[in-house]
Design a protein around this motif. Structure first.
Motif, PDB file in Angstrom:
ATOM      1  N   PHE A  79       0.836  -1.206   0.000  1.00 36.82           N
ATOM      2  CA  PHE A  79       0.000   0.000   0.000  1.00 36.82           C
ATOM      3  C   PHE A  79       0.872   1.258   0.000  1.00 36.82           C
ATOM      4  CE2 PHE A  79      -3.275  -2.945   1.672  1.00 36.82           C
ATOM      5  CZ  PHE A  79      -4.306  -2.622   0.799  1.00 36.82           C
ATOM      6  N   PHE A  80       2.080   1.124   0.549  1.00 38.03           N
ATOM      7  CA  PHE A  80       3.005   2.260   0.588  1.00 38.03           C
ATOM      8  C   PHE A  80       4.078   2.154  -0.491  1.00 38.03           C
ATOM      9  CE2 PHE A  80       1.402   1.484   4.903  1.00 38.03           C
ATOM     10  CZ  PHE A  80       0.759   2.694   5.127  1.00 38.03           C
ATOM     11  N   GLY A  81       4.647   0.956  -0.664  1.00 39.19           N
ATOM     12  CA  GLY A  81       5.756   0.796  -1.601  1.00 39.19           C
ATOM     13  C   GLY A  81       5.359   1.016  -3.048  1.00 39.19           C
ATOM     14  N   VAL A  82       4.102   0.746  -3.384  1.00 44.22           N
ATOM     15  CA  VAL A  82       3.622   0.986  -4.756  1.00 44.22           C
ATOM     16  C   VAL A  82       3.094   2.407  -4.884  1.00 44.22           C
ATOM     17  CG1 VAL A  82       1.957   0.280  -6.517  1.00 44.22           C
ATOM     18  CG2 VAL A  82       3.123  -1.461  -5.150  1.00 44.22           C
ATOM     19  N   SER A  83       2.044   2.726  -4.112  1.00 41.45           N
ATOM     20  CA  SER A  83       1.388   4.031  -4.266  1.00 41.45           C
ATOM     21  C   SER A  83       2.232   5.190  -3.760  1.00 41.45           C
ATOM     22  CB  SER A  83       0.046   4.022  -3.533  1.00 41.45           C
ATOM     23  OG  SER A  83      -0.793   3.006  -4.021  1.00 41.45           O
ATOM     24  N   GLY A  84       3.067   4.930  -2.763  1.00 37.32           N
ATOM     25  CA  GLY A  84       3.829   6.011  -2.152  1.00 37.32           C
ATOM     26  C   GLY A  84       4.848   6.651  -3.069  1.00 37.32           C
ATOM     27  N   TRP A  85       5.186   5.987  -4.160  1.00 39.75           N
ATOM     28  CA  TRP A  85       6.129   6.545  -5.136  1.00 39.75           C
ATOM     29  C   TRP A  85       5.464   6.697  -6.501  1.00 39.75           C
ATOM     30  CZ3 TRP A  85       7.739   4.387  -0.718  1.00 39.75           C
ATOM     31  CH2 TRP A  85       8.801   4.995  -0.047  1.00 39.75           C
ATOM     32  N   GLY A  86       4.141   6.886  -6.491  1.00 38.61           N
ATOM     33  CA  GLY A  86       3.446   7.325  -7.693  1.00 38.61           C
ATOM     34  C   GLY A  86       2.838   6.262  -8.580  1.00 38.61           C
ATOM     35  N   ARG A  87       3.057   4.983  -8.266  1.00 43.06           N
ATOM     36  CA  ARG A  87       2.372   3.959  -9.067  1.00 43.06           C
ATOM     37  C   ARG A  87       0.967   3.697  -8.508  1.00 43.06           C
ATOM     38  NH1 ARG A  87       8.240   3.153  -8.244  1.00 43.06           N
ATOM     39  NH2 ARG A  87       9.083   3.023 -10.361  1.00 43.06           N
ATOM     40  N   ILE A  88       0.230   2.869  -9.214  1.00 43.28           N
ATOM     41  CA  ILE A  88      -1.151   2.570  -8.827  1.00 43.28           C
ATOM     42  C   ILE A  88      -1.233   1.111  -8.398  1.00 43.28           C
ATOM     43  CG2 ILE A  88      -3.541   2.447  -9.607  1.00 43.28           C
ATOM     44  CD1 ILE A  88      -2.859   4.617 -11.672  1.00 43.28           C
ATOM     45  N   LEU A  89      -1.639   0.883  -7.146  1.00 40.30           N
ATOM     46  CA  LEU A  89      -1.801  -0.476  -6.635  1.00 40.30           C
ATOM     47  C   LEU A  89      -3.179  -1.001  -7.036  1.00 40.30           C
ATOM     48  CD1 LEU A  89      -0.506  -2.707  -4.814  1.00 40.30           C
ATOM     49  CD2 LEU A  89      -1.863  -1.763  -2.934  1.00 40.30           C
ATOM     50  N   VAL A  90      -3.195  -2.236  -7.540  1.00 38.43           N
ATOM     51  CA  VAL A  90      -4.454  -2.903  -7.897  1.00 38.43           C
ATOM     52  C   VAL A  90      -4.600  -4.132  -7.004  1.00 38.43           C
ATOM     53  CG1 VAL A  90      -5.839  -3.858  -9.787  1.00 38.43           C
ATOM     54  CG2 VAL A  90      -4.070  -2.156 -10.287  1.00 38.43           C
ATOM     55  N   PRO A  91      -5.225  -3.989  -5.817  1.00 39.67           N
ATOM     56  CA  PRO A  91      -5.394  -5.144  -4.932  1.00 39.67           C
ATOM     57  C   PRO A  91      -6.577  -5.987  -5.403  1.00 39.67           C
ATOM     58  CG  PRO A  91      -6.037  -3.081  -3.826  1.00 39.67           C
ATOM     59  CD  PRO A  91      -5.788  -2.770  -5.256  1.00 39.67           C
ATOM     60  N   VAL A  92      -6.328  -7.251  -5.714  1.00 37.79           N
ATOM     61  CA  VAL A  92      -7.335  -8.111  -6.338  1.00 37.79           C
ATOM     62  C   VAL A  92      -7.868  -9.119  -5.323  1.00 37.79           C
ATOM     63  CG1 VAL A  92      -7.793  -9.713  -8.245  1.00 37.79           C
ATOM     64  CG2 VAL A  92      -6.156  -7.836  -8.560  1.00 37.79           C
ATOM     65  N   ASN A  93      -9.161  -9.324  -5.360  1.00 34.92           N
ATOM     66  CA  ASN A  93      -9.830 -10.300  -4.498  1.00 34.92           C
ATOM     67  C   ASN A  93      -9.258 -11.695  -4.775  1.00 34.92           C
ATOM     68  OD1 ASN A  93     -11.621 -12.039  -3.213  1.00 34.92           O
ATOM     69  ND2 ASN A  93     -13.448 -10.897  -3.817  1.00 34.92           N
ATOM     70  N   PHE A  94      -8.644 -12.300  -3.763  1.00 38.04           N
ATOM     71  CA  PHE A  94      -7.995 -13.603  -3.958  1.00 38.04           C
ATOM     72  C   PHE A  94      -9.001 -14.726  -4.140  1.00 38.04           C
ATOM     73  CE2 PHE A  94      -8.225 -12.880   0.672  1.00 38.04           C
ATOM     74  CZ  PHE A  94      -8.937 -13.998   1.076  1.00 38.04           C
ATOM     75  N   ARG A  95     -10.282 -14.466  -3.905  1.00 44.20           N
ATOM     76  CA  ARG A  95     -11.304 -15.509  -4.051  1.00 44.20           C
ATOM     77  C   ARG A  95     -11.795 -15.641  -5.495  1.00 44.20           C
ATOM     78  NH1 ARG A  95     -13.572 -12.575   0.634  1.00 44.20           N
ATOM     79  NH2 ARG A  95     -12.981 -13.661   2.545  1.00 44.20           N
TER      80      ARG A  95
END
Length: 507
Positions: A79-95
């Motif tokens: 949540f920090f390592g991706v978005s914190g430097w300007g990229r977009i995190l796409v968290p996907v439902n593992f189900r």
């Protein structure tokens, strides 16, 4: 003077003020090597390493990084390592099924796909420019270089969260740094978070970014306890072992805890200490009474959607209700709640709940038509029906074709598409019916072409196309579906016998 709000603000403060405090306790039973206990200094180091690793892969600012994972410290750091430097995190439902994950990765244009080892089979069909199994992730988390600086932009998309709704395909919800920052701070205010708090992650972190708790609790220096899989007895054990003070949960999780507490040896952990924040569907009054009496936990209810980051309303015990009996208190707590600070609520002429807030989505990814519809008139259209009286919102029904089961949104249209793809199914309608454990049960009403077909045949067919939680749990065969003169299926007639005796058509 103006400074852009950004999600890295929360981590920066944690590292500055609480560097040597243990901030994250990873799930010990991860299939990837557990990271154990991490201080906030170590969390910040890992976030910078991830950002530098993405630099090395050539992922630009604005590039999408998809992650499909159960709760894990690696996901929390992302949540920090991706978005914190300007990229977009796409968290996907593992189900989700492989086909559903494939659609999200392709639709989002993710250049990087990070996959939990338990879900490594996804890599057989889901592709991206860079694919990495968590645990074999030195190229992502192992860098010792400094990441390229990012000036920050609060209007930039920070996360892209896919949600089921009124369409057969999930929609990508663009949440900006400003959306997430304000949601986290407001959530922390209404739940009175502090550096004394210990949060048990019973809520999947992919779900509306853990409702903002990964940000809020980090910024305040609290401790995250990562729970990989929900189990009522294990939740109680973790609460006891780690001194947990707060958790967020869907009603089904709370029910699992109540069931486990019935056979717990000794006093139930957390009495007069734990507060539980519940959302997904309003629990029955009796369940709220049991949480407060049998567990001795404080009950809070919130209402919101992924599109609103998610917080819209909060319901928490207030001083004016102190003299009421517990049943009356539970009834008042069963409402969706009062608008959170900075949120405006109104009901339109069709009875739909509308909201204005700085936490409302920027838009749906690559879907300007749906964005315009949802944000018409500068109000977000929730698709839920309700009443708003004396400053408190009550959700009464769903104007949109969505079922909420176990805290997860299920698009009726998506399930109907899967049903109709069976060669023996001529017509199908999907509705939610009340269920004590799951809130609402996905129910299929099917008309066949006359060939012999069992309920299990239908369910098995759906499992080839859909995630398990979306598949019908109940199947009934009808001779015909009720329709209007213009041929539209009258779902209200299908719902009537199941919801008889209920004051509202949500559960």
């Amino acid at each position: 003077m103006f400074f852009d709000l950004g999600v890295r603000d929360f981590l920066d403060r944690a590292e500055l003020v609480y560097a040597d405090r243990v901030g994250v306790v990873d799930e010990p039973q991860q299939p990837a090597p557990s990271w154990g206990s991490l201080t906030y200094r170590e969390v910040a180091r890992l976030a910078r390493a991830q950002a530098a690793g993405l630099d090395a892969l050539g992922v630009p600012v604005g590039g999408r990084v998809a992650i499909v994972s159960h709760n894990a410290a690696r996901l929390l750091v992302s949540f920090f390592g991706v978005s914190g430097w300007g990229r977009i995190l796409v968290p996907v439902n593992f189900r989700l099924s492989a086909a559903e994950v494939k659609y999200i990765v392709e639709h989002s244009g993710a250049e990087v796909l990070l996959v939990d080892p338990e879900l490594e089979h996804l890599c057989d069909t889901v592709t991206a420019k860079h694919v990495c199994t968590l645990g074999d992730d030195d190229e992502i988390f192992g860098s010792t270089a400094d990441p390229a600086p990012w000036a920050g932009d609060e209007s930039a998309t920070a996360t892209l969260n896919y949600t089921s709704g009124t369409t057969a395909r999930p929609k990508g919800v663009q949440l900006t740094h400003r959306n997430l920052w304000l949601n986290a701070v407001t959530f922390g205010l209404h739940t009175t978070l502090s550096d004394h708090d210990v949060l048990l992650h019973t809520l999947p972190m992919f779900h509306a970014n853990g409702w903002g708790m990964p940000y809020a609790l980090t910024g305040l220096g609290g401790r995250h306890i990562v729970l990989r899989k929900v189990d009522g007895a294990e939740i109680l054990r973790r609460i006891d072992r780690h001194g947990v003070t707060i958790l967020c949960a869907a009603p089904a999780v709370v029910t699992a805890v109540l069931d486990a507490a019935a056979t717990w040896d000794g006093e139930v952990p957390g009495r007069d200490r734990v507060r539980v924040v519940v959302a997904g569907a309003p629990p029955p009054t009796r369940t709220i009474e049991r949480i407060r009496a049998e567990l001795g936990w404080e009950f809070l209810q919130i209402y919101g959607l992924t599109e609103t980051s998610p917080l819209l309303t909060v319901n928490r015990m207030r001083a004016e209700w102190t003299g009421l009996d517990p049943h009356e208190q539970a009834g008042l707590l069963g409402r969706a709640g009062a608008p959170a600070l900075g949120t405006r609520i109104r009901i339109d002429e069709d009875g739909q709940v509308l909201a204005q807030s700085n936490t409302n989505l920027e838009g749906y990814w690559a879907n300007p038509e749906e964005t315009a519809r949802a944000q018409a008139g500068n109000w977000f259209h929730t698709g839920d029906g309700g009443t708003f009286t004396d400053g408190y919102l009550t959700i009464s029904d769903r104007k949109k074709d969505v079922i909420i089961t176990g805290g997860e949104n299920v698009s009726s249209i998506e399930v109907e598409d899967a049903l109709i793809s069976h060669p023996a199914v001529r017509e199908a309608a999907v509705i939610g019916i009340p269920d004590e454990t799951w809130g609402e049960l996905v129910t299929a009403l099917v008309v066949t072409d006359g060939r012999p077909l069992t309920a299990q045949d239908i369910i098995t067919h759906c499992r080839d196309h859909l995630a398990g939680f979306k598949c019908p749990k109940r199947v009934e065969f009808l001779d015909a579906l009720p329709r209007t003169a213009t041929g539209k299926i009258q779902k209200f007639k299908l719902r009537e016998p199941y919801w008889a005796g209920h004051e509202r058509e949500v559960n």
